[in-house]
Design a protein around this motif. Structure first.
Motif, PDB file in Angstrom:
ATOM      1  N   LEU A  23       0.830  -1.211   0.000  1.00 42.48           N
ATOM      2  CA  LEU A  23       0.000   0.000   0.000  1.00 42.48           C
ATOM      3  C   LEU A  23       0.861   1.256   0.000  1.00 42.48           C
ATOM      4  N   PHE A  24       2.029   1.182   0.649  1.00 43.24           N
ATOM      5  CA  PHE A  24       2.834   2.387   0.819  1.00 43.24           C
ATOM      6  C   PHE A  24       4.176   2.201   0.151  1.00 43.24           C
ATOM      7  N   ARG A  25       4.478   3.076  -0.778  1.00 37.02           N
ATOM      8  CA  ARG A  25       5.801   3.078  -1.416  1.00 37.02           C
ATOM      9  C   ARG A  25       6.349   4.475  -1.253  1.00 37.02           C
ATOM     10  N   LEU A  26       7.285   4.613  -0.299  1.00 31.25           N
ATOM     11  CA  LEU A  26       7.606   5.963   0.128  1.00 31.25           C
ATOM     12  C   LEU A  26       8.903   6.549  -0.369  1.00 31.25           C
ATOM     13  N   ASP A  27       9.773   5.791  -0.991  1.00 27.18           N
ATOM     14  CA  ASP A  27      10.993   6.442  -1.490  1.00 27.18           C
ATOM     15  C   ASP A  27      11.716   7.206  -0.401  1.00 27.18           C
ATOM     16  N   SER A  28      11.792   6.651   0.768  1.00 27.22           N
ATOM     17  CA  SER A  28      12.268   7.460   1.890  1.00 27.22           C
ATOM     18  C   SER A  28      13.744   7.806   1.804  1.00 27.22           C
ATOM     19  N   ALA A  29      14.519   7.030   1.062  1.00 26.28           N
ATOM     20  CA  ALA A  29      15.937   7.376   0.927  1.00 26.28           C
ATOM     21  C   ALA A  29      16.075   8.738   0.246  1.00 26.28           C
ATOM     22  N   TYR A  30      15.056   9.118  -0.467  1.00 28.50           N
ATOM     23  CA  TYR A  30      15.023  10.372  -1.208  1.00 28.50           C
ATOM     24  C   TYR A  30      15.181  11.594  -0.302  1.00 28.50           C
ATOM     25  N   TYR A  31      14.687  11.495   0.931  1.00 27.65           N
ATOM     26  CA  TYR A  31      14.732  12.665   1.799  1.00 27.65           C
ATOM     27  C   TYR A  31      16.071  12.825   2.512  1.00 27.65           C
ATOM     28  N   ASN A  32      16.933  11.827   2.403  1.00 23.14           N
ATOM     29  CA  ASN A  32      18.252  11.928   3.042  1.00 23.14           C
ATOM     30  C   ASN A  32      18.169  12.132   4.548  1.00 23.14           C
ATOM     31  N   LYS A  33      17.250  11.443   5.165  1.00 27.02           N
ATOM     32  CA  LYS A  33      17.135  11.574   6.627  1.00 27.02           C
ATOM     33  C   LYS A  33      17.178  10.175   7.222  1.00 27.02           C
ATOM     34  N   PRO A  34      17.626  10.053   8.471  1.00 22.59           N
ATOM     35  CA  PRO A  34      17.664   8.708   9.078  1.00 22.59           C
ATOM     36  C   PRO A  34      16.251   8.159   9.174  1.00 22.59           C
ATOM     37  N   LEU A  35      16.096   6.908   8.784  1.00 20.89           N
ATOM     38  CA  LEU A  35      14.758   6.333   8.728  1.00 20.89           C
ATOM     39  C   LEU A  35      14.395   5.685  10.049  1.00 20.89           C
ATOM     40  N   ILE A  36      13.116   5.780  10.377  1.00 18.74           N
ATOM     41  CA  ILE A  36      12.622   5.067  11.556  1.00 18.74           C
ATOM     42  C   ILE A  36      12.139   3.693  11.125  1.00 18.74           C
ATOM     43  N   ASP A  37      11.581   3.629   9.926  1.00 15.21           N
ATOM     44  CA  ASP A  37      10.984   2.385   9.441  1.00 15.21           C
ATOM     45  C   ASP A  37      11.442   2.177   8.010  1.00 15.21           C
ATOM     46  N   THR A  38      11.903   0.989   7.708  1.00 20.83           N
ATOM     47  CA  THR A  38      12.417   0.749   6.361  1.00 20.83           C
ATOM     48  C   THR A  38      11.467  -0.078   5.510  1.00 20.83           C
ATOM     49  N   ARG A  39      10.340  -0.478   6.089  1.00 14.56           N
ATOM     50  CA  ARG A  39       9.489  -1.421   5.366  1.00 14.56           C
ATOM     51  C   ARG A  39       8.891  -0.841   4.094  1.00 14.56           C
ATOM     52  N   TYR A  40       8.658   0.493   4.113  1.00 14.09           N
ATOM     53  CA  TYR A  40       7.946   1.089   2.980  1.00 14.09           C
ATOM     54  C   TYR A  40       8.866   1.840   2.054  1.00 14.09           C
ATOM     55  N   SER A  41      10.136   1.543   2.168  1.00 13.73           N
ATOM     56  CA  SER A  41      11.085   2.326   1.406  1.00 13.73           C
ATOM     57  C   SER A  41      11.293   1.831   0.002  1.00 13.73           C
ATOM     58  N   SER A  42      10.481   0.946  -0.484  1.00 13.38           N
ATOM     59  CA  SER A  42      10.584   0.581  -1.889  1.00 13.38           C
ATOM     60  C   SER A  42      10.067   1.763  -2.685  1.00 13.38           C
TER      61      SER A  42
ATOM     62  N   LYS B 275      11.120   4.562  -6.254  1.00 11.13           N
ATOM     63  CA  LYS B 275      12.080   4.881  -7.306  1.00 11.13           C
ATOM     64  C   LYS B 275      13.500   4.885  -6.748  1.00 11.13           C
ATOM     65  N   MET B 276      13.635   5.504  -5.545  1.00 18.37           N
ATOM     66  CA  MET B 276      14.976   5.531  -4.943  1.00 18.37           C
ATOM     67  C   MET B 276      15.085   4.353  -4.001  1.00 18.37           C
ATOM     68  N   LYS B 277      15.917   3.419  -4.337  1.00 20.71           N
ATOM     69  CA  LYS B 277      16.007   2.235  -3.497  1.00 20.71           C
ATOM     70  C   LYS B 277      16.755   2.566  -2.215  1.00 20.71           C
ATOM     71  N   PHE B 278      16.313   1.961  -1.183  1.00 19.52           N
ATOM     72  CA  PHE B 278      16.958   2.125   0.115  1.00 19.52           C
ATOM     73  C   PHE B 278      18.198   1.235   0.120  1.00 19.52           C
ATOM     74  N   THR B 279      19.359   1.851   0.054  1.00 21.01           N
ATOM     75  CA  THR B 279      20.578   1.047  -0.096  1.00 21.01           C
ATOM     76  C   THR B 279      21.400   1.071   1.170  1.00 21.01           C
TER      77      THR B 279
END
Lengths: 390, 353
Positions: free
Chosen positions: B322-341, B343-347
């Protein structure tokens, strides 16, 4: 422009509009709005007109503007060697104090505006908050009464009901609210709409308002010389604005005056004449010329078929536009382009463009008209203003 | 237009009106400091007055020429509903639990009332609403101080509380009435799309808490994502009241399955639908016909071939889908990595937990 004025000074009679004369007094300490000392000060009446230049998108406020009238404000000024005090008094049937339990109520208020530079009475800032080349200093007070201070410190995000969790912070929060929730008094510098910036340094001034028997009375006391403007001169311009919360007044939706000459010591007669100048050209010809030249873009009075944001509405321009501003707008419209005007303007009716890095007004210059025609136009524009409420 | 746009799709076929999203948002943001009357997320019954009352007729938005339309600033008691104080102290004396004020209107007052005659053709459905984070916001356009801005990185529309002076033209300008005036601080406040959460890998509170799992969140340019597929590719998710011309970024799958209508004898009318198609057209435009047909076809397809990508997307078996957040995009430390699929892969990012 200078030629135009000096020619007219000799050939037409002068008509004095508003003017403020002050009274010198030795002591200006412990002055209140009902001090007996005010009886010794000369009473002056300044007329304020509803600001209708801008189109509002607030339907209810716009409806109320349709029948708005001009209003007189009584001004008394006392001064000594270091300070100047202004007492303003105006009638308001409804006392509107800011409410923290309402989304659509607005407070009564008053503001006083000074140009930062006023040596040339023909080159004053745009009356509504100045323009990008000519700044204004504004003192404002609004009717607030112990409510959590507006524009407050938004760091205080504590739920006052959450006692078990927040304990000490709640006491601090309450104290902070008490400290902040005094009154709403601010000073600003502005150079056109949207640029209004609060002055947060501790310039000493006081501005208070109180309501009694259907009248607001406001007292502004400040130093003659502060770091922004030096009022220790003979005659300088001042403008007043009032908000009536009952008619949903806030922001630009208010009543404002022209630039009014205020004399402290010796009157600068020429300054007063120029500021108060009213042209006496041919009214009928002026009306015709305005219809021919201006109505294509500007609405005024019942001539209101223009697209709402195309150009400033001129219905009250005679009320708050000094003659020199009217001349400037016709001959040199690029001088007073308000960059923050018409935030809602459609992209097809943008009021200026940028050429070679400079702003160029969408309004063309009409300096090609004959001097007599421009005088006639201004003569007609001077009559565009609301009636004073009986 | 911002560089990228975060968008949300809500499937109205799944909304059960449980208000969990409303409570999630309220306890997170609007239970204090002058925001008590605000429901940045609300779920209203349609047909109904909505919240604020009669919002669809309070003006705002743009006409077809692109000019801002006049609007009305809603009234606290009349349109929003005053948050009542309750008599907690009296219930120990066996008094019934009741508001202390005379309660005449509140948010969701007309819940489950709907329209029509029972049992022939009565109907209602729920519409959860948040700020639409429009491409052409009415609020942004109306503000004379330019105190409202649209973030370039994800299109979230925010109020600059330092610039806001409480003039409230924004409230008149929003056609959805999803920006609110906070009288305690004399400024406007609104849904922030939980950007502090989104930047750290969490979906907005309303979305994560949704019991019915109706909300999908993702970037509109994430071509692998379900939001992109539903909005841009299959065009099954429609804007609410697109005729306001603000280009909202919250999209809805219209309610496709409604019970059959009954005739005067209580017999079901074949091929009827309790939800009048005109009502759906009013809300979502003419595309609603095509969407209903497509989804019904997909249901048939599933029955015969047992496969339907579209239904799989709409069912949303896993939160991760349901959630695809591209969180690596914001360049901030993540609290949750589950939804980080996305365009920008969480590497190589180190999550906080």
């Amino acid at each position: 422009m200078k030629r135009l004025i000096t020619l007219s000074l000799f050939t037409t009679s002068l008509l004095f509009a508003n003017e403020i004369i002050s009274t010198k007094t030795p002591v200006l300490e412990h002055l209140f709005v009902d001090s007996k000392l005010w009886d010794t000060a000369k009473s002056n009446i300044v007329t304020l007109y509803p600001q209708t230049t801008l189109n509002l998108n607030d339907k209810n406020a716009k409806e109320l503007l349709k029948n708005s009238t001009a209003k007189g404000v009584e001004v008394r000024v006392l001064y000594n060697n270091s300070k100047v005090a202004f007492k303003f008094r105006w009638s308001d049937e409804t006392q509107n104090i800011y409410r923290a339990d309402s989304t659509d109520s607005y407070a009564d208020g008053i503001a006083v505006e000074f140009p930062l530079k006023f040596d040339d009475p023909k080159n004053l800032p745009y009356i509504g908050m100045g323009d990008s080349n000519r700044e204004v200093l504004i003192f404002l007070t609004k009717a607030y009464d112990g409510v959590y201070e507006p524009n407050a410190n938004i760091d205080y995000q504590i739920s006052p009901n959450n006692k078990p969790v927040f304990g000490d912070e709640l006491t601090n929060y309450k104290n902070e609210v008490q400290r902040l929730a005094k009154n709403y008094t601010k000073a600003f510098i502005a150079k056109g709409f949207k640029t209004t910036t609060e002055i947060k340094d501790k310039e000493p001034f006081e501005f208070k308002m109180s309501y009694k028997d259907g009248f607001w009375e406001a007292l502004l006391v400040k130093d003659l010389k502060d770091s922004y403007v030096n009022l220790d001169v003979d005659t300088f311009p001042i403008s007043i604005a009032i908000w009536d919360g009952n008619t949903l007044n806030r922001d630009g939706n208010k009543k404002i005056s022209k630039w009014i000459p205020l004399t402290l010591k010796a009157k600068n007669e020429k300054y007063v004449q120029i500021l108060n100048y009213e042209y006496k050209g041919n009214l009928e010809n002026g009306k015709k010329l305005v219809e021919q030249n201006c109505f294509a873009c500007h609405s005024y009075g019942s001539m209101d078929n223009q697209m709402p944001y195309m150009a400033p509405n001129l219905s009250n321009i005679g009320g708050y536009g000094n003659a020199s501003y009217l001349i400037e707008s016709i001959k040199e419209p690029n001088k007073a382009i308000i960059l923050g005007y018409n935030k809602n303007a459609h992209k097809n009716t943008h009021w200026y463009s940028i050429e070679n890095g400079k702003e160029v007004s969408a309004m063309p210059s009409y300096s090609h008209l004959k001097d007599s025609e421009i005088i006639d136009i201004v003569t007609y524009l001077q009559t565009l203003k609301a009636e004073v409420k009986k | 237009m911002s560089k990228r746009q975060l968008a949300m799709v809500m499937d109205l076929n799944k909304c059960i009106g449980c208000q969990t999203c409303t409570v999630a948002c309220k306890t997170q943001w609007t239970n204090r400091n002058g925001r008590e009357y605000m429901y940045w997320n609300n779920v209203e019954t349609y047909p109904g007055s909505g919240y604020p009352k009669d919002w669809q007729n309070l003006g705002g938005g743009f006409d077809d020429a692109g000019e801002l339309k006049d609007g009305i600033v809603p009234n606290l008691a009349g349109n929003y509903g005053v948050p009542w104080d309750f008599n907690h102290d009296e219930i120990k004396n066996s008094k019934p639990f009741a508001p202390k004020q005379d309660a005449k209107w509140g948010a969701n007052w007309d819940e489950d009332e709907g329209a029509g005659n029972f049992p022939q053709d009565n109907y209602f459905f729920y519409i959860p609403r948040i700020c639409n984070h429009c491409d052409n916001p009415g609020c942004l356009s109306a503000c004379p101080r330019e105190a409202i801005f649209k973030r370039d990185e994800d299109g979230v529309v925010l109020v600059d509380l330092d610039r806001c002076q409480g003039y409230r033209y924004c409230i008149a300008g929003c056609p959805y009435k999803k920006i609110y005036f906070n009288p305690k601080i004399s400024k406007s406040e609104k849904c922030i799309l939980c950007f502090p959460r989104v930047e750290k890998g969490l979906p907005p509170a309303c979305s994560q808490q949704c019991v019915g799992r109706i909300r999908l969140v993702g970037f509109l340019d994430d071509t692998e994502g379900q939001v992109y597929k539903l909005v841009k590719e299959h065009k099954l998710a429609l804007p609410l009241r697109g005729d306001f011309n603000t280009n909202p970024n919250i999209y809805y799958i219209p309610p496709v399955f409604a019970p059959l209508r009954y005739d005067a004898n209580g017999k079901a009318i074949e091929n009827s639908s309790r939800i009048p198609i005109e009502e759906l057209e009013k809300l979502f435009g003419k595309d609603v016909h095509r969407v209903i047909k497509t989804i019904k076809d997909e249901v048939e397809k599933r029955k015969t071939t047992k496969k339907s990508d579209i239904l799989d997307m709409l069912i949303g078996f896993k939160h991760k889908e349901l959630f695809r957040l591209d969180s690596a995009y914001y360049n901030k430390p993540l609290i949750d990595t589950r939804y980080s699929s996305g365009k920008m892969k969480f590497t190589s990012f180190k999550a906080v937990h």
